[in-house]
Design a protein around this motif. Sequence first.
Motif, PDB file in Angstrom:
ATOM      1  N   LYS A 127      -1.080   1.644  -5.860  1.00 11.75           N
ATOM      2  CA  LYS A 127      -2.648   1.465  -5.541  1.00 11.75           C
ATOM      3  C   LYS A 127      -3.108   1.160  -6.972  1.00 11.75           C
ATOM      4  N   ASP A 128      -3.390   2.157  -8.261  1.00 13.44           N
ATOM      5  CA  ASP A 128      -3.590   1.964  -8.834  1.00 13.44           C
ATOM      6  C   ASP A 128      -3.744   0.238 -10.128  1.00 13.44           C
ATOM      7  N   ASN A 131      -6.162  -2.308  -7.750  1.00 14.92           N
ATOM      8  CA  ASN A 131      -6.915  -1.754  -7.670  1.00 14.92           C
ATOM      9  C   ASN A 131      -7.126  -0.604  -8.774  1.00 14.92           C
ATOM     10  N   ASP A 133      -9.181   0.137 -12.166  1.00 19.24           N
ATOM     11  CA  ASP A 133     -10.618   0.527 -12.858  1.00 19.24           C
ATOM     12  C   ASP A 133     -11.661  -0.311 -13.611  1.00 19.24           C
ATOM     13  N   ILE A 155      -6.868 -10.158  -9.200  1.00 19.05           N
ATOM     14  CA  ILE A 155      -7.512  -8.963  -9.316  1.00 19.05           C
ATOM     15  C   ILE A 155      -8.550  -8.397  -9.296  1.00 19.05           C
ATOM     16  N   ASN A 156      -8.877  -7.979  -8.763  1.00 20.42           N
ATOM     17  CA  ASN A 156     -10.430  -8.376  -8.837  1.00 20.42           C
ATOM     18  C   ASN A 156     -11.405  -7.065  -9.849  1.00 20.42           C
ATOM     19  N   ALA A 157     -10.861  -6.864 -10.959  1.00 14.22           N
ATOM     20  CA  ALA A 157     -12.130  -5.358 -11.921  1.00 14.22           C
ATOM     21  C   ALA A 157     -12.362  -6.111 -12.796  1.00 14.22           C
TER      22      ALA A 157
END
Length: 390
Positions: A127-128, A131, A133, A155-157
């Motif tokens: 998950k990390d 997704n 931070d 990856i949207n971050a």
Amino acid sequence: MINNAQPPIYEEGLEELMQELKGKYHATNDYRWAILNSDITFITVGTPSKPDGSIDLTHVKQAAKSIGKALRDKEDYHVVVVKSTVLPGTTEEVVKPILEKHSGKKAFKDFGLAMNPEFLREGVALKDFLNPDRIVLGVQDEKTKKILEELYEPINAPKLIVDIKTAEMIKYASNAFLATKISFANEIGNICKKLGIDSWKVFEGVGLDHRISPHFFKTGIGFGGSCFPKDVKALIKKAEEIGENPLILKAVIEVNERQPLKMIELLKKHIPELKGRKIGVLGLAFKPNTDDVRETRAYIIIKKLLEEGASVIAYDPKAMENFKRFYPDVSGGIEYATSPEDVLKSTEIILIVTEWPDFEELDYSGKIVIDGRRIKAAERTARIYEGVCW
């Protein structure tokens, strides 16, 4: 095991994902084949602590040497990314010279070199990863930067592009701060315990301050695992080498080392003499949803119980085999149960060391429970209940 879609570690969701993607990945011990058939190589080997707390770069150096030899035969531009946790300066001052020596090529010209620290939490690593931070990229040359930006584009971050040393330091500063929050919470929790205050309610109120946040304020028996202890110790050692005395970081480690022994102190309030008593220990992993026992608080607690002459019956859903392998000095004195219910049937004294969800389903009626992780079922049903910091 990997090529047969069998995970060599326990991580929630990993086996299912490996089954789903079987055929799209391949594990090998042939560096040359791997590098000639890929564009990017990540160095993700361990960086354990030496006895003095400093970082052991043996595996990083070995990997860099093998990669360098393979790069000698590669014509295309290849990017080498250090993902292992290494102190500032390591990528450029240790890894880079080894790669250049064995490849006969120049970094940032003939091949790329970057630092990309990881911030995954065991138990929720998948998950990390998908997704995060933030994604931190430590780069020097534009070509490597573009390649890594393209790699992480799906990856949207937030993506922070910094120099290589800064990327290395971001990882250490992050882990050191999180470890500090835990030790700070436990210091306050120990005070709260003596004042009859519920520290979890205290930090519920503290955490509502947007400047602070509630994360990592769960009081208990301290942190373990493969990251926080070794990274804080390595940062302390590095600071001392450059003439600094990191008092806060030293206190973080000191608080964490003595915190698990609070369980024994509380137990002795109710049973002053432990010799000859059988004591149940629920949880051996350093945290739930993993089979990792590195720096687990369970070892410190069990070692002390055995030194006091007690016998131990222990259970963990995933970590018992690893505990036997990592800690043979105490493992011989432990009886391993096949279920948590077996532990409860075998003794009236229970220490809860890891907050596995299974332990919330148990009835602790008639038991003396010393709880290091705030299991509500134990708090509700035990005959005598003591929380470490509440």
